[in-house]
Design a protein around this motif. Structure first.
Motif, PDB file in Angstrom:
ATOM      1  N   GLU A  79     -56.115   4.274   0.663  1.00  0.00           N
ATOM      2  CA  GLU A  79     -56.108   4.053   2.074  1.00  0.00           C
ATOM      3  C   GLU A  79     -56.018   2.541   2.598  1.00  0.00           C
ATOM      4  OE1 GLU A  79     -59.485   7.680   3.441  1.00  0.00           O
ATOM      5  OE2 GLU A  79     -59.981   5.339   3.450  1.00  0.00           O
ATOM      6  N   ASN A  80     -55.516   2.485   3.795  1.00  0.00           N
ATOM      7  CA  ASN A  80     -55.529   1.124   4.230  1.00  0.00           C
ATOM      8  C   ASN A  80     -54.753   0.046   3.564  1.00  0.00           C
ATOM      9  OD1 ASN A  80     -57.048   1.924   6.421  1.00  0.00           O
ATOM     10  ND2 ASN A  80     -59.087   1.563   5.367  1.00  0.00           N
ATOM     11  N   GLU A  81     -53.398   0.547   2.820  1.00  0.00           N
ATOM     12  CA  GLU A  81     -52.767  -0.390   2.026  1.00  0.00           C
ATOM     13  C   GLU A  81     -51.779  -1.181   2.911  1.00  0.00           C
ATOM     14  OE1 GLU A  81     -49.281   0.679  -0.662  1.00  0.00           O
ATOM     15  OE2 GLU A  81     -50.615  -0.267  -2.037  1.00  0.00           O
ATOM     16  N   SER A  82     -51.890  -2.454   2.770  1.00  0.00           N
ATOM     17  CA  SER A  82     -50.952  -3.266   3.543  1.00  0.00           C
ATOM     18  C   SER A  82     -50.106  -4.031   2.486  1.00  0.00           C
ATOM     19  CB  SER A  82     -51.445  -4.471   4.152  1.00  0.00           C
ATOM     20  OG  SER A  82     -52.155  -4.009   5.403  1.00  0.00           O
ATOM     21  N   VAL A  83     -48.913  -4.482   2.608  1.00  0.00           N
ATOM     22  CA  VAL A  83     -47.888  -5.094   1.518  1.00  0.00           C
ATOM     23  C   VAL A  83     -47.329  -6.116   2.065  1.00  0.00           C
ATOM     24  CG1 VAL A  83     -45.824  -4.558   0.321  1.00  0.00           C
ATOM     25  CG2 VAL A  83     -47.181  -2.655   0.824  1.00  0.00           C
ATOM     26  N   PHE A  84     -47.494  -7.296   1.216  1.00  0.00           N
ATOM     27  CA  PHE A  84     -47.108  -8.530   1.564  1.00  0.00           C
ATOM     28  C   PHE A  84     -46.047  -9.073   0.663  1.00  0.00           C
ATOM     29  CE2 PHE A  84     -49.804  -9.070   5.155  1.00  0.00           C
ATOM     30  CZ  PHE A  84     -50.714  -8.481   4.872  1.00  0.00           C
ATOM     31  N   GLN A 143     -62.721 -11.658  -3.508  1.00  0.00           N
ATOM     32  CA  GLN A 143     -62.718 -10.451  -3.747  1.00  0.00           C
ATOM     33  C   GLN A 143     -63.137  -9.523  -3.056  1.00  0.00           C
ATOM     34  OE1 GLN A 143     -65.675 -10.597  -7.164  1.00  0.00           O
ATOM     35  NE2 GLN A 143     -64.943 -12.475  -8.045  1.00  0.00           N
ATOM     36  N   SER A 144     -62.683  -9.812  -1.641  1.00  0.00           N
ATOM     37  CA  SER A 144     -63.315  -8.940  -0.529  1.00  0.00           C
ATOM     38  C   SER A 144     -62.195  -7.650  -0.344  1.00  0.00           C
ATOM     39  CB  SER A 144     -63.107  -9.858   0.881  1.00  0.00           C
ATOM     40  OG  SER A 144     -64.196 -10.673   0.830  1.00  0.00           O
ATOM     41  N   TRP A 145     -61.137  -7.786  -0.782  1.00  0.00           N
ATOM     42  CA  TRP A 145     -60.018  -6.762  -0.585  1.00  0.00           C
ATOM     43  C   TRP A 145     -59.491  -6.179  -2.306  1.00  0.00           C
ATOM     44  CZ3 TRP A 145     -59.919 -11.358   2.084  1.00  0.00           C
ATOM     45  CH2 TRP A 145     -60.095 -11.216   3.378  1.00  0.00           C
ATOM     46  N   ASN A 146     -59.160  -4.987  -2.320  1.00  0.00           N
ATOM     47  CA  ASN A 146     -58.710  -4.287  -3.525  1.00  0.00           C
ATOM     48  C   ASN A 146     -57.358  -4.656  -3.556  1.00  0.00           C
ATOM     49  OD1 ASN A 146     -58.909  -2.977  -6.164  1.00  0.00           O
ATOM     50  ND2 ASN A 146     -57.958  -1.511  -4.940  1.00  0.00           N
ATOM     51  N   ILE A 147     -56.921  -5.100  -4.715  1.00  0.00           N
ATOM     52  CA  ILE A 147     -55.163  -5.333  -4.745  1.00  0.00           C
ATOM     53  C   ILE A 147     -55.030  -3.933  -5.220  1.00  0.00           C
ATOM     54  CG2 ILE A 147     -53.436  -6.383  -6.177  1.00  0.00           C
ATOM     55  CD1 ILE A 147     -54.818  -8.899  -6.191  1.00  0.00           C
ATOM     56  N   SER A 148     -53.918  -3.252  -4.895  1.00  0.00           N
ATOM     57  CA  SER A 148     -53.544  -1.912  -5.160  1.00  0.00           C
ATOM     58  C   SER A 148     -51.882  -2.033  -5.422  1.00  0.00           C
ATOM     59  CB  SER A 148     -53.520  -1.155  -3.814  1.00  0.00           C
ATOM     60  OG  SER A 148     -52.804  -1.566  -2.754  1.00  0.00           O
ATOM     61  N   MET A 149     -51.324  -2.975  -5.537  1.00  0.00           N
ATOM     62  CA  MET A 149     -49.949  -3.145  -6.067  1.00  0.00           C
ATOM     63  C   MET A 149     -49.572  -4.487  -6.315  1.00  0.00           C
ATOM     64  SD  MET A 149     -46.235  -1.570  -4.514  1.00  0.00           S
ATOM     65  CE  MET A 149     -46.528  -2.428  -2.937  1.00  0.00           C
ATOM     66  N   ARG A 197     -58.269  -1.926   8.905  1.00  0.00           N
ATOM     67  CA  ARG A 197     -57.634  -2.329  10.145  1.00  0.00           C
ATOM     68  C   ARG A 197     -58.647  -3.551  10.737  1.00  0.00           C
ATOM     69  NH1 ARG A 197     -53.804  -0.421  13.476  1.00  0.00           N
ATOM     70  NH2 ARG A 197     -53.636   1.679  12.137  1.00  0.00           N
ATOM     71  N   ALA A 198     -59.906  -3.354  10.853  1.00  0.00           N
ATOM     72  CA  ALA A 198     -60.650  -4.481  11.553  1.00  0.00           C
ATOM     73  C   ALA A 198     -60.604  -5.770  10.688  1.00  0.00           C
ATOM     74  CB  ALA A 198     -62.021  -3.903  11.446  1.00  0.00           C
ATOM     75  N   GLU A 199     -60.206  -5.613   9.478  1.00  0.00           N
ATOM     76  CA  GLU A 199     -60.159  -7.047   8.556  1.00  0.00           C
ATOM     77  C   GLU A 199     -58.804  -7.508   8.293  1.00  0.00           C
ATOM     78  OE1 GLU A 199     -62.370  -6.396   4.954  1.00  0.00           O
ATOM     79  OE2 GLU A 199     -63.753  -5.083   6.103  1.00  0.00           O
ATOM     80  N   ARG A 200     -57.460  -7.076   9.282  1.00  0.00           N
ATOM     81  CA  ARG A 200     -56.302  -7.506   9.088  1.00  0.00           C
ATOM     82  C   ARG A 200     -56.001  -8.800   9.335  1.00  0.00           C
ATOM     83  NH1 ARG A 200     -53.104  -1.711  10.267  1.00  0.00           N
ATOM     84  NH2 ARG A 200     -53.711  -0.701   8.470  1.00  0.00           N
ATOM     85  N   ARG A 201     -56.781  -9.295  10.575  1.00  0.00           N
ATOM     86  CA  ARG A 201     -56.723 -10.563  10.917  1.00  0.00           C
ATOM     87  C   ARG A 201     -57.258 -11.627  10.245  1.00  0.00           C
ATOM     88  NH1 ARG A 201     -57.698 -12.574  17.269  1.00  0.00           N
ATOM     89  NH2 ARG A 201     -57.106 -15.006  16.900  1.00  0.00           N
TER      90      ARG A 201
END
Length: 512
Positions: free
Chosen positions: A422-427, A447-453, A474-478
């Motif tokens: 869920e909630n995967e963003s790609v950069f 360490q707040s966000w999990n690296i998925s790729m 979504r609430a943490e994207r900014r």
């Protein structure tokens, strides 16, 4: 006025260290383009670049008192080597401040010329600031790479030689542009002698500071600068070069990374010399000019400005060459997942030469194929193929101009995200290629966000590239974007990229 440079150029002292390089006819390119294509071979200088001319001419203008203090410059490449050799010849102490991201081959080349190297910062701007600090502390003379009348006059001797060596005025001369010193010098001299000859500057598409200035009528700073053609990776055109250029240059053309890579191959095939990306820029622009205007049976001259490139970069360059020549296309095709469909698809392609074929089972209903194949350059070959495949019921998408697809996804096909992710963003992120830089990036993320790729590939350049998938609610994207900005590396949000959605994201709903 630009005419004031004529005497400066005629009086320039460069031949104590520089050599008069030849103008050679490129027989293969001439036949291909239907014009007489000429190369001005500045890659044959002792430091494999024209930069030696301006650096030495500037030093010849300094007083004995100034020379006694020593000279200093900030540079990651050709200007550094040119100044180092000039200083060595004159017995003057030289200090070169170079970013820590500078390839070791260039650092060693400067040291071998007797200059002191100071490694500082990760960018030219940081190195330049440190150089100015040393100027203030030690009273050394700063030698600018392009924004100086004596530097411009030294580079202008390239134009003087072209006038002397050519049998007749060329229809057009193509000059690579970084800070504008070479273009200003060449244009000032050539336009004075041959006003009918078109002077055309060529810039990397992702570092087009001159085109921006010409469009606005004043100098401006690019918010981001591409790094592939590092010899021309300048955020703002020089003040003095722009004053000359706006009165003497007819137009500015930009070239993509793929087009530059293709031009490197073209130069090799005609000369067996390997130009650096900035060194092949002029030829890339020449080819686009011929394609756009349809000009025939004319003399066209491109300045091959340098040949300082890492051997490791040739792998990346060769991979991009065929696309730059419009001889290869990269497409995505959806085919049915059933026995015989793979063979039927290959039959639909006919006898085309396939350069890459990536496929992996991911869904019982449909399969995605990432395909590279040869096409006829400059024609309707690809459009006809896509139309033919669509007529046969295949969903197709052209990925040839999709940077993320070419840099990363083609090597990662088959890695679709599971439905539970869920909630995967790609950069996409670029970072300086030096020890500890990757660790710094990962540590700064916290360490707040999990690296998925995570996909990283070394291209032999000063900067590395990664493709990063992170689970960010979504609430943490900014907040996450703020963290990326604070790290300070260039980044791009690729979550909406079509290549990611097809090959790496969730399986589309309803496909199962």
């Amino acid at each position: 006025m630009p005419q004031s440079y004529i005497k400066r150029i005629l009086d320039a002292r460069v031949y104590d260290v520089a050599r008069e390089t030849p103008v050679d006819e490129a027989m293969l390119m001439s036949r291909r383009l239907g014009n007489r294509v000429l190369f001005k071979r500045e890659d044959l200088q002792p430091v494999f670049s024209f930069k030696l001319r301006g650096a030495y001419n500037k030093m010849q203008k300094l007083s004995p008192e100034q020379l006694a203090c020593g000279v200093i410059a900030a540079s990651a490449g050709n200007h550094a080597q040119g100044l180092a050799l000039a200083a060595q010849h004159m017995g003057v102490k030289a200090t070169i401040v170079m970013p820590r991201t500078t390839p070791q081959i260039k650092v060693d080349a400067v040291r071998n010329r007797g200059a002191r190297v100071v490694l500082h910062g990760d960018s030219f701007e940081e190195a330049s600031a440190q150089a100015q600090k040393l100027v203030a502390e030690k009273s050394m003379v700063y030698v600018h790479p392009f924004d100086d009348p004596d530097i411009i006059a030294g580079q202008g001797t390239v134009g003087m030689e072209i006038v002397r060596q050519c049998q007749r005025p060329p229809h057009a001369i193509f000059v690579p542009v970084g800070g504008g010193g070479l273009l200003a010098g060449v244009a000032a001299y050539v336009k004075y002698v041959w006003p009918q000859t078109r002077l055309i500057g060529v810039e990397p598409e992702d570092a087009a500071c001159l085109q921006l200035a010409m469009r606005r009528g004043r100098r401006a700073i690019l918010p981001e600068v591409g790094l592939f053609a590092d010899g021309c990776a300048v955020a703002q055109i020089g003040k003095e070069p722009f004053r000359v250029i706006r009165e003497t240059v007819d137009e500015v053309i930009t070239a993509t990374t793929d087009e530059i890579c293709a031009a490197i191959k073209d130069i090799f095939e005609d000369t067996r010399g390997i130009a650096e990306p900035a060194g092949a820029l002029a030829l890339a622009g020449l080819k686009k000019y011929v394609e756009r205007t349809g000009v025939k049976d004319q003399d066209l001259l491109a300045i091959v400005s340098g040949a300082n490139t890492n051997f490791d970069r040739l792998r990346y360059i060769s991979e991009r060459t065929e696309i730059g020549e419009q001889r290869e296309a990269v497409i995505s095709v959806t085919i049915p997942e059933r026995p015989g469909s793979f063979r039927a698809f290959c039959s639909a392609l006919g006898r085309r030469n396939i350069t890459e074929f990536n496929y992996r089972y991911s869904d019982p209903g449909a399969a995605l194929v990432f395909l590279g194949l040869s096409v006829v350059p400059g024609g309707t070959d690809l459009a006809e193929l896509l139309a033919d495949l669509q007529q046969q019921g295949y969903a197709t998408e052209d990925m040839t101009d999709n940077e993320m697809a070419k840099l990363h996804v083609r090597y990662m096909v088959g890695g679709r995200a599971p439905a539970s992710l869920e909630n995967e963003s790609v950069f996409r992120v670029e970072f300086p290629e030096r020890p500890g830089a990757l660790l710094k990036f990962l540590s700064s993320l916290g360490q707040s966000w999990n690296i998925s790729m995570f996909h990283y590939r070394n291209h032999g350049a000063a900067y590395g590239r990664i493709l990063l998938g992170v689970q960010v609610p979504r609430a943490e994207r900014r907040e996450f974007r703020v963290v990326l900005d604070e790290i300070g590396y260039p980044w791009w949000d690729e979550t909406a990229n079509r290549a990611y959605q097809l090959y790496l994201g969730h399986t589309p709903e309803g496909a199962k």
